[in-house]
Structures are given as structure tokens and as C-alpha cells.
Design a protein around this motif. Structure first.
Motif, PDB file in Angstrom:
ATOM      1  N   LEU A 115     -77.301  88.165   9.082  1.00 58.02           N
ATOM      2  CA  LEU A 115     -76.805  89.520   8.796  1.00 58.02           C
ATOM      3  C   LEU A 115     -77.894  90.385   8.175  1.00 58.02           C
ATOM      4  O   LEU A 115     -78.012  91.573   8.503  1.00 58.02           O
ATOM      5  CB  LEU A 115     -75.575  89.445   7.880  1.00 58.02           C
ATOM      6  N   GLN A 116     -78.708  89.798   7.292  1.00 60.06           N
ATOM      7  CA  GLN A 116     -79.835  90.541   6.690  1.00 60.06           C
ATOM      8  C   GLN A 116     -80.804  90.982   7.772  1.00 60.06           C
ATOM      9  O   GLN A 116     -81.263  92.129   7.787  1.00 60.06           O
ATOM     10  CB  GLN A 116     -80.612  89.646   5.706  1.00 60.06           C
ATOM     11  N   ASP A 117     -81.155  90.057   8.668  1.00 59.98           N
ATOM     12  CA  ASP A 117     -82.112  90.373   9.736  1.00 59.98           C
ATOM     13  C   ASP A 117     -81.555  91.464  10.653  1.00 59.98           C
ATOM     14  O   ASP A 117     -82.262  92.400  11.033  1.00 59.98           O
ATOM     15  CB  ASP A 117     -82.430  89.118  10.564  1.00 59.98           C
ATOM     16  N   LEU A 118     -80.277  91.325  11.024  1.00 59.19           N
ATOM     17  CA  LEU A 118     -79.668  92.303  11.940  1.00 59.19           C
ATOM     18  C   LEU A 118     -79.611  93.680  11.312  1.00 59.19           C
ATOM     19  O   LEU A 118     -79.826  94.691  11.977  1.00 59.19           O
ATOM     20  CB  LEU A 118     -78.246  91.854  12.318  1.00 59.19           C
ATOM     21  N   ARG A 119     -79.347  93.721  10.007  1.00 58.96           N
ATOM     22  CA  ARG A 119     -79.284  95.016   9.338  1.00 58.96           C
ATOM     23  C   ARG A 119     -80.623  95.740   9.474  1.00 58.96           C
ATOM     24  O   ARG A 119     -80.683  96.926   9.776  1.00 58.96           O
ATOM     25  CB  ARG A 119     -78.929  94.833   7.855  1.00 58.96           C
ATOM     26  N   ALA A 120     -81.709  95.007   9.250  1.00 62.27           N
ATOM     27  CA  ALA A 120     -83.036  95.621   9.336  1.00 62.27           C
ATOM     28  C   ALA A 120     -83.389  95.976  10.789  1.00 62.27           C
ATOM     29  O   ALA A 120     -83.835  97.084  11.082  1.00 62.27           O
ATOM     30  CB  ALA A 120     -84.074  94.675   8.741  1.00 62.27           C
ATOM     31  N   GLU A 121     -83.150  95.022  11.708  1.00 63.44           N
ATOM     32  CA  GLU A 121     -83.566  95.234  13.105  1.00 63.44           C
ATOM     33  C   GLU A 121     -82.770  96.346  13.781  1.00 63.44           C
ATOM     34  O   GLU A 121     -83.300  97.096  14.594  1.00 63.44           O
ATOM     35  CB  GLU A 121     -83.341  93.952  13.920  1.00 63.44           C
ATOM     36  N   LEU A 122     -81.485  96.430  13.472  1.00 59.97           N
ATOM     37  CA  LEU A 122     -80.604  97.360  14.195  1.00 59.97           C
ATOM     38  C   LEU A 122     -80.225  98.571  13.345  1.00 59.97           C
ATOM     39  O   LEU A 122     -79.340  99.339  13.717  1.00 59.97           O
ATOM     40  CB  LEU A 122     -79.336  96.624  14.650  1.00 59.97           C
ATOM     41  N   SER A 123     -80.877  98.749  12.175  1.00 61.18           N
ATOM     42  CA  SER A 123     -80.605  99.891  11.275  1.00 61.18           C
ATOM     43  C   SER A 123     -79.119  99.996  10.947  1.00 61.18           C
ATOM     44  O   SER A 123     -78.516 101.071  11.057  1.00 61.18           O
ATOM     45  CB  SER A 123     -81.085 101.205  11.898  1.00 61.18           C
ATOM     46  N   LEU A 124     -78.519  98.879  10.584  1.00 61.99           N
ATOM     47  CA  LEU A 124     -77.089  98.849  10.281  1.00 61.99           C
ATOM     48  C   LEU A 124     -76.828  99.149   8.809  1.00 61.99           C
ATOM     49  O   LEU A 124     -77.716  99.011   7.959  1.00 61.99           O
ATOM     50  CB  LEU A 124     -76.518  97.471  10.622  1.00 61.99           C
ATOM     51  N   THR A 125     -75.612  99.537   8.534  1.00 62.81           N
ATOM     52  CA  THR A 125     -75.125  99.762   7.167  1.00 62.81           C
ATOM     53  C   THR A 125     -73.877  98.893   7.015  1.00 62.81           C
ATOM     54  O   THR A 125     -73.067  98.813   7.937  1.00 62.81           O
ATOM     55  CB  THR A 125     -74.769 101.261   6.983  1.00 62.81           C
ATOM     56  N   TYR A 126     -73.746  98.228   5.858  1.00 59.36           N
ATOM     57  CA  TYR A 126     -72.645  97.269   5.692  1.00 59.36           C
ATOM     58  C   TYR A 126     -71.749  97.601   4.487  1.00 59.36           C
ATOM     59  O   TYR A 126     -72.245  97.986   3.424  1.00 59.36           O
ATOM     60  CB  TYR A 126     -73.192  95.867   5.409  1.00 59.36           C
ATOM     61  N   LEU A 127     -70.461  97.368   4.668  1.00 55.48           N
ATOM     62  CA  LEU A 127     -69.551  97.196   3.533  1.00 55.48           C
ATOM     63  C   LEU A 127     -69.195  95.720   3.542  1.00 55.48           C
ATOM     64  O   LEU A 127     -68.547  95.228   4.482  1.00 55.48           O
ATOM     65  CB  LEU A 127     -68.287  98.057   3.681  1.00 55.48           C
ATOM     66  N   PHE A 128     -69.656  94.980   2.521  1.00 54.39           N
ATOM     67  CA  PHE A 128     -69.522  93.526   2.509  1.00 54.39           C
ATOM     68  C   PHE A 128     -68.437  93.146   1.510  1.00 54.39           C
ATOM     69  O   PHE A 128     -68.598  93.286   0.297  1.00 54.39           O
ATOM     70  CB  PHE A 128     -70.862  92.893   2.117  1.00 54.39           C
ATOM     71  N   ILE A 129     -67.314  92.660   2.038  1.00 50.92           N
ATOM     72  CA  ILE A 129     -66.156  92.342   1.207  1.00 50.92           C
ATOM     73  C   ILE A 129     -66.125  90.847   0.931  1.00 50.92           C
ATOM     74  O   ILE A 129     -66.197  90.040   1.863  1.00 50.92           O
ATOM     75  CB  ILE A 129     -64.861  92.768   1.944  1.00 50.92           C
ATOM     76  N   SER A 130     -66.037  90.468  -0.336  1.00 48.98           N
ATOM     77  CA  SER A 130     -65.982  89.039  -0.663  1.00 48.98           C
ATOM     78  C   SER A 130     -65.384  88.836  -2.054  1.00 48.98           C
ATOM     79  O   SER A 130     -65.505  89.687  -2.926  1.00 48.98           O
ATOM     80  CB  SER A 130     -67.392  88.449  -0.626  1.00 48.98           C
ATOM     81  N   HIS A 131     -64.766  87.661  -2.223  1.00 45.09           N
ATOM     82  CA  HIS A 131     -64.324  87.292  -3.570  1.00 45.09           C
ATOM     83  C   HIS A 131     -65.431  86.499  -4.267  1.00 45.09           C
ATOM     84  O   HIS A 131     -65.305  86.163  -5.442  1.00 45.09           O
ATOM     85  CB  HIS A 131     -63.059  86.426  -3.480  1.00 45.09           C
ATOM     86  N   ASP A 132     -66.527  86.211  -3.556  1.00 52.05           N
ATOM     87  CA  ASP A 132     -67.539  85.258  -4.016  1.00 52.05           C
ATOM     88  C   ASP A 132     -68.768  86.009  -4.546  1.00 52.05           C
ATOM     89  O   ASP A 132     -69.554  86.576  -3.777  1.00 52.05           O
ATOM     90  CB  ASP A 132     -67.914  84.361  -2.819  1.00 52.05           C
ATOM     91  N   LEU A 133     -68.932  85.995  -5.866  1.00 57.15           N
ATOM     92  CA  LEU A 133     -70.038  86.753  -6.466  1.00 57.15           C
ATOM     93  C   LEU A 133     -71.404  86.181  -6.091  1.00 57.15           C
ATOM     94  O   LEU A 133     -72.393  86.915  -6.070  1.00 57.15           O
ATOM     95  CB  LEU A 133     -69.886  86.762  -7.990  1.00 57.15           C
ATOM     96  N   GLY A 134     -71.482  84.880  -5.799  1.00 59.85           N
ATOM     97  CA  GLY A 134     -72.751  84.289  -5.390  1.00 59.85           C
ATOM     98  C   GLY A 134     -73.213  84.895  -4.067  1.00 59.85           C
ATOM     99  O   GLY A 134     -74.382  85.250  -3.900  1.00 59.85           O
ATOM    100  N   VAL A 135     -72.295  85.043  -3.132  1.00 56.92           N
ATOM    101  CA  VAL A 135     -72.596  85.635  -1.832  1.00 56.92           C
ATOM    102  C   VAL A 135     -72.931  87.122  -2.003  1.00 56.92           C
ATOM    103  O   VAL A 135     -73.886  87.637  -1.416  1.00 56.92           O
ATOM    104  CB  VAL A 135     -71.384  85.436  -0.892  1.00 56.92           C
ATOM    105  N   ILE A 136     -72.143  87.800  -2.821  1.00 57.93           N
ATOM    106  CA  ILE A 136     -72.374  89.232  -3.079  1.00 57.93           C
ATOM    107  C   ILE A 136     -73.781  89.448  -3.651  1.00 57.93           C
ATOM    108  O   ILE A 136     -74.506  90.347  -3.248  1.00 57.93           O
ATOM    109  CB  ILE A 136     -71.300  89.760  -4.071  1.00 57.93           C
ATOM    110  N   ARG A 137     -74.163  88.581  -4.588  1.00 56.43           N
ATOM    111  CA  ARG A 137     -75.477  88.723  -5.224  1.00 56.43           C
ATOM    112  C   ARG A 137     -76.599  88.515  -4.206  1.00 56.43           C
ATOM    113  O   ARG A 137     -77.646  89.138  -4.280  1.00 56.43           O
ATOM    114  CB  ARG A 137     -75.642  87.730  -6.372  1.00 56.43           C
ATOM    115  N   PHE A 138     -76.359  87.653  -3.223  1.00 57.06           N
ATOM    116  CA  PHE A 138     -77.390  87.352  -2.230  1.00 57.06           C
ATOM    117  C   PHE A 138     -77.650  88.543  -1.309  1.00 57.06           C
ATOM    118  O   PHE A 138     -78.794  88.842  -0.977  1.00 57.06           O
ATOM    119  CB  PHE A 138     -76.963  86.139  -1.400  1.00 57.06           C
TER     120      PHE A 138
END
Ligand code: SF4
Length: 331
Positions: free
Chosen positions: A199-222
Motif C-alpha cells: 500500500l505504501q508503494d502504490l500510494r507513491a507510484e500511483l499518487s494515491l491518497t488514503y483514509l486508513f481505518i483501523s482499530h490497531d494503533l501499531g498498524v496506524i503508526r506504521f
């Protein structure tokens, strides 16, 4: 943040009404989302974190217009989209896509991976068979699947591969914005890391913008640049990732951080969460966190605190943080 954000949400709300259960029993109203506001800059990932039932999934579904808002404004690339319908809404869907938590339940088991990935092109009448097959080969490649996977059915894949199909399908129409709704929550930790890196790579390659929904703060922090913390339908704190994890200001954020062993290291001065989330159909008056907050004061039980600045780009809603956070009785 400079320039017009790609997504601007103001005072967004969603009320669900249950059916009346009898002549004298009126329908029950639940404010699942109540006055939520945030911006997402182009190329940014905003995290939306909170416990199950806090309204984050409802918020994400409203932003991509899978759900109609009950109130408030959603602007996408400068245009109001909250009231769009018919063809205008179908056209908008090309730009706004969503990836769900459980690819097994969101993918039709009777369709092959190839059919699933090109289905959005078919539904939107984009291209002919030859151009769709070309696009399919591109999509299979960019999500890290192999050409022969196109002929397989969803049950023949691992969870991580199925999520790659879900991502390829979401990218088929070349959207600019993705809502990722617990997109890695059903996966093993090692597979989570692979999908987050993708997802990180795709965001950069395809100029994407994300709303990332999670209950997991470890994932959010990453993965997130900024983080909004939701509790019972409201945003209670929003900040850059570094500020939120280093110096959380809202007692709910502090409790969430203290509850996560890996993230909570160094946050031991904060008390972990106790008790259950109250019902969204009958939230406590004043601050909605007052039934679980270790710092609750009298004012918290009658006056709803307002989100206000506590630092550069950092806002929180708590009476402990000073008079700028007061609104009025019951808020
Ligand atoms: Fe706790 Fe009061 Fe702050 Fe709410 S407003 S988080 S109850 S101190």
C-alpha cells in the motif's frame, strides 16, 4: 497543510433509525457519527482509529458515498459530493474506492480473480475486452500477483493474496482516493507487513491518497501521516503521527496507547482503558468519554468539550486542556 486538500469533511453526521417496535414505542435513533470534520491532503494517509462501533467505518463509507450522510459536507477535489446521485455519483465512484477487511466475503466466490479485477471496468463500461485484459495484466503485476492467478477462484488463494485481489479491483478504475477499512486486520502479522508495504508503494507510484481505518494503533503508526482518534461517533483528537504517539493529549488516546504493549512502552504513566463503550443510541451527556475517564470532573458530565488546538496541527477535545475546549451545556 498547504493548498486545497483532496478531501474536506465538515460536521459529517449519520443517524440510523430502527423500526418502531410497537404503536407506543417510537423508532430508536442512533447517531453513529456526530459532527466529524477533517481534511486529507493530496498524497497523504490519514488514519482513523478507535474501538469497534465508534463510527469509523460509517465515516469511511460516507466519504466514498456508499452511505448517504444525514448531515454535513464532503468536498472532493474542491467539489461538494455529499448530495450527488445518479450518473454524477456513478462517475464519482471511479475516483473514490474502498478496500474491505475480509476479502473472502467481499469477493464473489464464483468469479475468477481475473473476472473480479476487471468487473469495475465492465460495470462502468470502460474499454473493450482487449483493453480490459491489458489492464488486468497491469493490475496483477502492480499488486504482486502472477499472471496464472487470473484463472483461479478466491478460495484457491491465501488471505494475503485475496487482499491483493481486493486492492487490484479497487485500483482498476485508476482512482485518486482509497478508503482502506481494516484492510489488514484479518491477516497474520507477517502478511500484514507485506500488504502495508504494498500500500505504501502504490500510494507513491500511483499518487494515491488514503483514509486508513483501523482499530490497531501499531498498524496506524506504521502507515499513517496523521491520525484522527474517534470515540462514540466523534473525533476526540487529531494530530501528526509523531505528535500523537509522543505526546497524546486526550485521556482516551492516552488510554488506547497504554493498552497496546508494543506501542505503550514509555506510556506507562497513562492508565489503560477500562469498562465498555456506552451505547451510541444513548451516549452520556457532556463528554462522551466521562464514564471511563480516570480524570473525569463535574463539568465533564454536563458540558460537551470542543475540539480545539493544543499545538501546531494538533487538536483535542477535553476540559483538562483549558477553557477553549468548552462549548455549552450538553454540547
Ligand atoms: Fe476526561 Fe473530562 Fe477530558 Fe472527557 S472532558 S476526557 S471526561 S477529563
Amino acid at each position: 497543510m498547504t493548498g486545497e486538500p483532496l478531501v474536506r469533511v465538515r460536521d459529517l453526521g449519520k443517524v440510523f433509525r430502527s423500526r418502531a417496535s410497537g404503536f407506543l414505542v417510537p423508532p430508536l435513533e442512533t447517531k453513529a457519527v456526530d459532527g466529524v470534520s477533517f481534511d486529507i491532503a493530496r498524497g497523504e494517509t490519514l488514519g482513523l482509529v478507535g474501538e469497534s462501533g465508534c463510527g469509523k467505518t460509517t465515516t469511511g463509507r460516507m466519504v466514498v458515498r456508499l452511505l448517504d450522510p444525514s448531515m454535513g459536507s464532503i468536498r472532493f477535489d474542491g467539489a461538494e459530493i455529499s448530495g450527488l446521485a445518479g450518473k454524477a455519483l456513478r462517475d464519482l465512484r471511479r475516483d473514490l474506492q474502498i478496500v474491505f477487511q475480509d476479502p473472502m466475503s467481499s469477493l464473489n466466490p464464483r468469479m475468477t480473480a481475473g473476472e473480479l479485477i476487471v468487473e469495475p471496468l465492465v460495470v462502468h463500461g470502460v474499454g473493450d475486452n482487449a483493453s480490459r485484459q491489458k489492464r488486468l495484466r497491469e493490475l496483477i503485476d502492480i499488486v504482486g500477483l502472477l499472471p496464472h492467478h487470473a484463472a483461479r477462484f478466491p478460495h484457491e488463494f491465501s488471505g494475503g493474496q485475496r487482499q491483493r485481489i481486493g486492492i487490484a479491483r479497487a485500483l482498476a478504475l485508476s482512482p485518486r482516493f482509497l478508503v482502506l477499512d481494516e484492510a489488514v486486520s484479518a491477516l497474520d502479522v507477517s502478511i500484514q507487513a507485506q500488504i502495508l508495504n504494498l500500500l505504501q508503494d502504490l500510494r507513491a507510484e500511483l499518487s494515491l491518497t488514503y483514509l486508513f481505518i483501523s482499530h490497531d494503533l501499531g498498524v496506524i503508526r506504521f502507515i499513517c501521516d496523521r491520525v484522527a482518534v474517534m470515540y462514540l461517533g466523534e473525533i476526540v483528537e487529531i494530530a501528526d503521527r509523531a505528535a500523537l504517539f509522543a505526546a497524546p493529549r486526550h485521556p482516551y488516546t492516552q488510554a488506547l496507547l497504554a493498552s497496546i504493549p508494543e506501542v505503550g512502552v514509555g506510556k506507562r504513566r497513562f492508565q489503560p482503558l477500562t469498562g465498555d463503550v456506552p451505547s451510541a443510541s444513548n451516549p452520556p451527556p457532556g463528554c462522551r468519554f466521562n464514564t471511563r475517564c480516570p480524570h473525569v470532573m463535574d463539568v465533564c458530565r454536563s458540558v460537551r468539550p470542543k475540539l480545539a488546538a493544543v499545538g501546531a496541527g494538533h487538536e483535542a477535545a477535553c476540559h483538562l486542556l483549558g477553557p477553549a475546549h468548552q462549548t455549552g451545556p450538553a454540547g
